[in-house]
Motif scaffolding. Sequence first.
Motif, short mmCIF file in Angstrom:
data_model
loop_
_atom_site.label_atom_id
_atom_site.label_comp_id
_atom_site.label_asym_id
_atom_site.label_seq_id
_atom_site.Cartn_x
_atom_site.Cartn_y
_atom_site.Cartn_z
N ARG A 120 0.86 -1.19 0.00
CA ARG A 120 0.00 0.00 0.00
C ARG A 120 0.90 1.24 0.00
N TRP A 121 0.44 2.38 0.47
CA TRP A 121 1.14 3.66 0.29
C TRP A 121 1.42 4.33 1.63
N ASN A 122 2.31 5.32 1.60
CA ASN A 122 2.53 6.17 2.76
C ASN A 122 2.96 7.57 2.33
N LEU A 123 2.67 8.55 3.18
CA LEU A 123 3.08 9.94 3.01
C LEU A 123 3.77 10.39 4.29
N GLY A 124 4.84 11.18 4.16
CA GLY A 124 5.57 11.60 5.35
C GLY A 124 6.02 13.04 5.27
N LEU A 125 6.06 13.71 6.43
CA LEU A 125 6.54 15.09 6.54
C LEU A 125 7.47 15.15 7.75
N GLY A 126 8.70 15.67 7.56
CA GLY A 126 9.67 15.63 8.64
C GLY A 126 10.47 16.90 8.81
N TYR A 127 11.07 17.03 9.99
CA TYR A 127 11.99 18.13 10.30
C TYR A 127 13.27 17.50 10.86
N THR A 128 14.43 17.87 10.29
CA THR A 128 15.71 17.30 10.69
C THR A 128 16.66 18.42 11.12
N ARG A 129 17.40 18.17 12.20
CA ARG A 129 18.43 19.09 12.66
C ARG A 129 19.77 18.37 12.62
N GLN A 130 20.70 18.89 11.80
CA GLN A 130 22.04 18.32 11.69
C GLN A 130 22.92 18.98 12.73
N PHE A 131 23.28 18.25 13.79
CA PHE A 131 24.02 18.82 14.91
C PHE A 131 25.53 18.78 14.72
N THR A 132 26.03 17.71 14.07
CA THR A 132 27.46 17.55 13.82
C THR A 132 27.61 17.02 12.40
#
Length: 342
Positions: free
Chosen positions: A68-80
């Motif tokens: 089946r299907w999926n949808l995603g929304l994300g926030y990423t913080r690159q610390f190092t």
Amino acid sequence: MKRYHYLAASILTGISLLSNTSDSKAQRRPNTNFVPYSSVSFGVGSSHYYGDLAGYRQFIRATYIMPRWNLGLGYTRQFTPHFAARAMFTWARIAGDDYTFNKNNIEKNLVQYARNLHFRNDLKEFAVSGIYNFVADGRNSNVRAKLTPYLFGGVALLAHSPEARTPVAEEAAPYEAQKWVKLQPLHTEGQGQPGYDKPYSLVTVAIPVGIGLRYRLNENFNLGFELGYRYTFTDYLDDVGGPYADPSVLQGLATKMADRRTQHYDSRYKNPVERYQVLVDLYNNPSTSPELKQQISDALQTNAVPRGSASNILGFLNDGYVLTSFQIHYIIPTKIKCPPIR
């Protein structure tokens, strides 16, 4: 006394020279401190269910039989340069069907075919994960690595509610035929009745782990692909986990949805498929052995055959699912602090 004055003057002069030398080197050396940055991402992909209706023991078949299907929304913080953290919301649908999964190998999967259960489930997952990049980023977002493989793992909160279609018209009466209904409120395994388990929760915890690959498209965008598995702390994403309930404890529509072995059709299809006659024909076939006839009879009639199958790798794994995701990442602009010019 003068000797001490000369010694002190010599020390101060040395310190001054060292200080001037250090300042000169600092001006020539670039600032190599990493500047953290953030990104937002949107992804689409496929969802693959593993559980009682598509067992881990047939992992490859379970992966491709009913995606089946999926949808995603994300926030990423690159610390190092190597480590990041991500918060992500994913909406995914999973599904399973005994007829579809077992129709080509009925004798081997007789119990599952005879069980005649199906479901769909829309999952709402909020996950917090740590990310390890195998290739280090540059000192800021403008000099990111061109191609970055990575691992991720974390914890997720999962809301779900399995559904199934009611039987065809002649078997659904007095209820509406082939209507998608929520299964948890029906207590199809007798949940909540004396001597039975309490109703299962529609909110659970999952452990997401997986791999990914990120490609730097330009200064502002990345493209990415992820493959991740979710182990859940429930065996009821499919509403199937335990034995058949005593029919006397079932109420209302549950009497039609809990035990579907003798229903003639697989009602998941808009044009229902006749599946019961296949078992009847196999039973009446002169070449069918007495042992197989007994197995068919038991699978269709007795509650000694479990509703929830022990089809997991080690017999105790809960339901799970795999998500693939093709993603685009937007790098949020940051102010880059340049070394002061002296």
